[in-house]
Design an enzyme around this catalytic site. Structure first.
Site, PDB file in Angstrom:
ATOM      1  CG  HIS A 370     -50.820  38.881  29.035  1.00 27.45           C
ATOM      2  ND1 HIS A 370     -51.288  39.198  30.255  1.00 27.45           N
ATOM      3  CD2 HIS A 370     -50.265  37.628  29.150  1.00 27.45           C
ATOM      4  CE1 HIS A 370     -50.961  38.438  31.187  1.00 27.45           C
ATOM      5  NE2 HIS A 370     -50.310  37.319  30.538  1.00 27.45           N
ATOM      6  CE  LYS A 561     -54.529  53.802  31.097  1.00 22.63           C
ATOM      7  NZ  LYS A 561     -55.171  52.327  31.057  1.00 22.63           N
ATOM      8  NE  ARG A 562     -44.107  51.377  29.233  1.00 19.37           N
ATOM      9  CZ  ARG A 562     -43.001  50.532  29.042  1.00 19.37           C
ATOM     10  NH1 ARG A 562     -42.678  49.773  29.949  1.00 19.37           N
ATOM     11  NH2 ARG A 562     -42.263  50.577  27.826  1.00 19.37           N
ATOM     12  CE  LYS A 567     -50.886  50.522  27.619  1.00 17.76           C
ATOM     13  NZ  LYS A 567     -51.695  49.578  28.400  1.00 17.76           N
ATOM     14  CB  THR A 669     -54.334  45.371  36.299  1.00 17.42           C
ATOM     15  OG1 THR A 669     -53.193  45.867  35.431  1.00 17.42           O
ATOM     16  CG2 THR A 669     -54.732  43.880  35.644  1.00 17.42           C
ATOM     17  CE  LYS A 673     -52.891  47.109  39.861  1.00 18.46           C
ATOM     18  NZ  LYS A 673     -51.715  47.317  38.936  1.00 18.46           N
TER      19      LYS A 673
HETATM   20  C1  26Q Z   1     -41.617  41.412  23.919  1.00 16.19           C
HETATM   21  C2  26Q Z   1     -40.529  40.868  22.976  1.00 16.19           C
HETATM   22  C3  26Q Z   1     -39.604  41.720  23.034  1.00 16.19           C
HETATM   23  C4  26Q Z   1     -39.242  42.548  24.008  1.00 16.19           C
HETATM   24  C5  26Q Z   1     -40.264  42.641  24.898  1.00 16.19           C
HETATM   25  C6  26Q Z   1     -41.316  42.140  24.774  1.00 16.19           C
HETATM   26  C7  26Q Z   1     -42.853  42.393  25.788  1.00 16.19           C
HETATM   27  C8  26Q Z   1     -42.666  42.740  27.046  1.00 16.19           C
HETATM   28  C9  26Q Z   1     -43.749  43.014  27.717  1.00 16.19           C
HETATM   29  C10 26Q Z   1     -43.915  42.325  25.024  1.00 16.19           C
HETATM   30  C11 26Q Z   1     -45.167  42.730  25.944  1.00 16.19           C
HETATM   31  C12 26Q Z   1     -44.953  43.084  27.445  1.00 16.19           C
HETATM   32  C13 26Q Z   1     -45.784  43.424  28.314  1.00 16.19           C
HETATM   33  C14 26Q Z   1     -47.171  43.503  27.880  1.00 16.19           C
HETATM   34  C15 26Q Z   1     -48.135  43.773  28.686  1.00 16.19           C
HETATM   35  O1  26Q Z   1     -48.041  44.266  29.981  1.00 16.19           O
HETATM   36  N1  26Q Z   1     -49.627  43.679  28.444  1.00 16.19           N
HETATM   37  C16 26Q Z   1     -50.642  43.918  29.269  1.00 16.19           C
HETATM   38  O2  26Q Z   1     -50.966  42.894  30.376  1.00 16.19           O
HETATM   39  C17 26Q Z   1     -51.832  43.045  31.290  1.00 16.19           C
HETATM   40  C18 26Q Z   1     -52.123  42.021  31.984  1.00 16.19           C
HETATM   41  O3  26Q Z   1     -52.853  41.149  31.375  1.00 16.19           O
HETATM   42  C19 26Q Z   1     -53.167  43.367  30.608  1.00 16.19           C
HETATM   43  O4  26Q Z   1     -54.146  44.209  31.497  1.00 16.19           O
HETATM   44  C20 26Q Z   1     -52.968  44.730  29.605  1.00 16.19           C
HETATM   45  O5  26Q Z   1     -54.278  45.018  28.806  1.00 16.19           O
HETATM   46  C21 26Q Z   1     -51.795  44.261  28.360  1.00 16.19           C
HETATM   47  O6  26Q Z   1     -51.569  45.200  27.672  1.00 16.19           O
END
Ligand code: 26Q
Length: 831
Positions: A370, A561-562, A567, A669, A673
């Site tokens: 991702h 979004k986050r 972004k 995503t 939406k």
């Molecule tokens: C990793 C290590 C330690 C703590 C937290 C994390 C962590 C947690 C969540 C790292 C990343 C995430 C989330 C990532 C994320 O949401 N990525 C998004 O995924 C979507 C679904 O595929 C994409 O549409 C987005 O582009 C992408 O940013």
């Protein structure tokens, strides 16, 4: 034939009737028997609980029939491994999927309760950060709707993503207490539990057959207990399971085996064990609580794989059939320790030869990537890894040794390549590279949008794509139209039903039939009517959340979004400042009134992201209180963006902001939406925007900015943000205004880190894209002036959103990766 009491029970018991009267009886029954409250003194929350239990009752027969079918039939099950499932509120979705929303409304009305008010009470399980967690939830909805045997495996966090409050313009994190009032959807299964080992050391011995056996003597054990949530498909009997693991201390008599009866040590271990599933980690947290995060990952992966092995045993299948029975999808590298853990369970516990275990592991697992951001690729320091997971680390070393032998044979003498591809990063402090482990241990690796999958092969996975080109796939993300259209935009859903028939909900490509109505004036009026009502509803929410009054006839320009620098919420904010300047300078200037809405959480340790929120709120305060801006410009930061408020935000948007630096957003995503709900997109050629534009046509998409290739090139040539500032007077003014304290009540220090970052390094090319963005926004304003043209484009966006249904994405996973087929569930079978 005589009525079979067990099947009749399913059809007509007081707990299964779907008509309003049966529902009403069920609610009263549950209010008294489960919630233990007589109607006279029941609070709205009691009524919510009673209704939720009644809906759950109606799902349970389907759940049981689904279990039964999976237990009896020869089939392959998809197991979706994810550290996050952002499933959102369940009541409304389950009512919609059962098809009993109207009956429930009538039942509650007869009991003097308003369904919408009860729906608004539900606390959502915030068990995810953003896109990745929500994607997992959309996929569970599609898997059930498409009748694919599947299980979601993850962690049952006691505290999910924090609630966001805004105080004095700053984000403040408040603990999420989603379980405080009980969770009616969850069924805890104390008898489905597994032990997971941590720490300690390993011992080798030779068994009577002369084979080397390794024994792991752990320092402590944690117990994982299954907490199940039913995941019902839309208008089908398939009701799959989301199985989340809660950690518990191993009972003291078990602990004695490991601790020789040390009571105080045992209490300490109990605390550690129960901490394991306590809290979800926010992303973008540098280094925070790393050890516990790795422990969480191993914990849920080990429980899940043990659970799969137990199911295999229950079915009486030999372990050699594991890969025929299961496909496991790894949602990013977070569960990638599964490669080592499945090997450990097969080799150390089930005593399989290495090669056979490796074949099973490789055929079972598949990995979705991702992100391309190098800093976001997971690695773990070797000492930490060894301390926590000594035996899995040995297994990783053995996998790596065999893998590097293969590379050496293919590319003799290419030591640089070996170092690049190794699972252990040996430069500096040694680290385990989880993406490499996943890529080697899986039969398939996929990106989440066409551009992202292509870049993956060219950049971070280049060596692997050269070695195994057939292993790489693309599956463009999708989102569920049940939640993000039918449930959250009922006005639009009614209009679509009437215009193209009800089938669009499960076959989104049918929306193409709307194209024939895109220029029809009467239809356009209805379309605008729906959008207008949704904007009024959002205006109400804005008013009660932040006290700002917005005009529902203005253009609703939304970015939710986050918060992250890539972004580029600050690019959007710079445009707002530019508009503000123009209006101040020229009060007579004719402009299309706009309402800018922002929303999103910043990781608690990400100072720059938090400063961007402060900037947006600073700009909002000045703009909204300036009488000269009245009726022309409004800025809102909507606090605590989550699934629940997404329901009323996406349907109210006219314009969707998808403005990431090209090459940085894997897919997005939210962009899908918005599109489904008739918003037009202003965006870069990034992630799934590329495919959105392809589908909707370049006439109906506001494109701007550098391409991913140009971004790369600029970085190579040496980027000088000062040149952009010098070339653009308005940009210089906007930056000066912010730096000068205009949006921070005279405080010239507040935004200094942000402005200096932009002026000096600007890693995400905000200033390089500024002029193109402003020009593109001018095109947006011009298009908005022509209501018929805008409405036509809005209709075409919905009409051409078919590709972005998660049903399409799941079908692609089934065909390309899992080789899995639907199995329909018969409700009338004997239970
Ligand atoms: C990793 C290590 C330690 C703590 C937290 C994390 C962590 C947690 C969540 C790292 C990343 C995430 C989330 C990532 C994320 O949401 N990525 C998004 O995924 C979507 C679904 O595929 C994409 O549409 C987005 O582009 C992408 O940013």
């Amino acid at each position: 034939m005589a009525a079979d009491p067990t099947t009749t029970a399913v059809r007509s018991s007081a707990r299964t009737g779907l008509d309003a009267d049966a529902l009403k009886r069920g609610v009263l029954d549950n209010l008294i028997c489960l919630q233990a409250r007589p109607p006279g003194i029941a609070t709205p929350h009691d009524w919510y609980m009673a209704l939720a239990y009644s809906v759950r009752d109606r799902m349970l027969a389907r759940w049981a029939a689904t279990f039964q079918t999976y237990a009896e039939r020869e089939l392959r099950v998809t197991c979706y491994f994810s550290a996050e499932f952002l499933i959102g509120p369940q009541l409304g979705n389950n009512l919609v999927n059962l098809g009993i929303e109207a009956n429930a409304r009538a039942a509650m009305q007869a009991l003097g309760q308003d369904l919408d008010a009860l729906l608004a009470i539900e606390e959502e399980p915030g068990l995810g950060n953003g896109g990745l967690g929500r994607l997992a939830a959309c996929y569970l909805d599609s898997l059930a709707t498409l009748e694919i045997p599947s299980v979601g495996y993850g962690i049952r966090y006691e505290f999910g993503i924090f609630d966001q409050e805004i105080r004095d313009g700053w984000q403040v994190e408040v603990t999420d207490k989603w379980l405080q009032k009980g969770n009616p959807w969850e069924i805890v299964r104390p008898n489905v539990a597994y032990y997971v080992a941590f720490g300690g050391h390993t011992q080798s011995e030779t068994d009577p057959q002369g084979r080397l056996r390794v024994q792991w003597i752990p320092a402590h054990m944690v117990k994982g207990v299954a907490c199940d949530t039913p995941m019902l498909g839309f208008r089908v009997n398939t009701c799959n399971t989301l199985r989340l693991w809660k950690s518990e201390a191993v009972e003291s008599f078990d602990l004695q085996d490991f601790n020789a009866g040390d009571y105080y040590q045992a209490v300490q271990e109990k605390v550690i064990s129960e901490t394991l599933s306590k809290v979800l980690y926010p992303n973008d947290e540098p280094e925070a609580g790393k050890r516990l995060r790795l422990a969480q990952q191993y914990f849920f992966v080990s429980c899940s794989l043990q659970d799969m092995l137990r199911l295999l045993d229950l079915k009486g299948e030999p372990v050699g059939r594991f890969a025929d029975m299961f496909a496991a999808q790894l949602n990013d590298t977070h569960p990638s320790i599964a490669v080592a853990e499945l090997m450990r369970l097969l080799v150390d516990v089930r005593l399989l030869p290495w090669d056979e275990a490796w074949s099973i592991t490789r055929r079972t697992l598949a990995y979705t990537n991702h992100t391309l951001l190098p800093e976001a690729l997971e690695t773990w320091g070797l000492p930490l890894f060894r301390g926590l997971l000594p035996r899995p680390l040995e297994i990783i070393y053995e996998i790596n040794r065999r893998f590097l032998d293969e590379v050496r044979q293919r590319y003799p003498g290419d030591d640089a390549r070996l170092a690049r591809m190794s699972m252990i990063d040996e430069a500096g402090e040694k680290k385990v590279r989880m993406a490499h482990l996943a890529t080697v241990g899986c039969c398939a690796v996929n990106g989440v949008a066409a551009l992202h999958s292509a870049l993956l092969k060219q950049t971070v996975m280049r060596d692997f794509a050269q070695l195994w080109p057939e292993r790489f796939h693309n599956v463009t993300n999708g989102v569920t139209p049940r939640r993000f259209m039918l449930l959250s935009n009922p006005g639009l859903a009614r209009l679509l039903d009437k215009t193209v028939g009800e089938g669009w909900v499960t076959d989104l490509t049918r929306l193409r039939a709307l194209e024939a109505h895109a220029d029809d004036a009467a239809f356009q009026d209805e379309w605008r009517g729906v959008k207008r009502a949704n904007k009024e509803a959002l205006a109400q929410h804005i008013r009660s959340a932040v006290g700002v009054v917005v005009d529902p006839t203005a253009l609703f320009d939304i970015q939710v979004k986050r918060i992250h620098e890539y972004k580029r919420q600050h690019l959007n904010a710079l445009y707002v400042v530019t508009l503000y300047q123009r209006l101040r300078r020229d009060p007579q200037r004719a402009v299309a009134p706009r309402c800018f809405v922002f929303g999103g959480k910043a990781a608690p340790g990400y100072a720059m992201a938090k400063l961007i929120i402060r900037l947006i709120n600073g700009v909002a305060e000045v703009v909204n209180n300036d009488p000269a801006m009245d009726g022309r410009l409004k800025v809102v930061f909507f606090p605590d963006f989550n699934v629940k408020n997404a329901h009323f935000i996406y349907p109210a948007a006219d314009l969707s902001e998808q403005i990431s630096t090209a090459g940085k957003e894997a897919s997005g995503t939210g962009n899908m939406k918005f599109m489904m709900n008739g918003a037009l997109t202003i965006g870069t050629l990034d992630g799934a925007n590329v495919e959105i534009r392809e589908e909707v046509g370049d006439q109906n998409f506001f494109l701007f900015g550098l391409t991913a290739e140009q971004v790369e090139q600029i970085h190579c040539e040496g980027y000088r943000p000062a040149d952009c500032v010098n070339a653009n007077e308005e940009l210089r003014e906007a930056l000066d205004l912010i730096a000068g304290g205009h949006f921070s009540r005279g405080d010239r220090n507040m935004f200094r880190p942000l402005i200096e970052n932009l002026r000096q390094t600007d890693p995400f090319l905000v200033l390089a894209d500024y002029a193109a963005y402003v020009a593109c926004q001018e095109e947006v304003s011009a298009a908005w002036q022509d209501a018929r043209r805008w409405t036509r484009m809005s209709i075409l966006n919905t009409a051409r959103a078919g590709k972005f249904s998660s049903d399409r994405a799941i079908r692609e996973y089934c065909e390309q990766i899992w080789k899995i087929h639907p199995v329909s569930v018969d409700l009338d079978q004997r239970l």
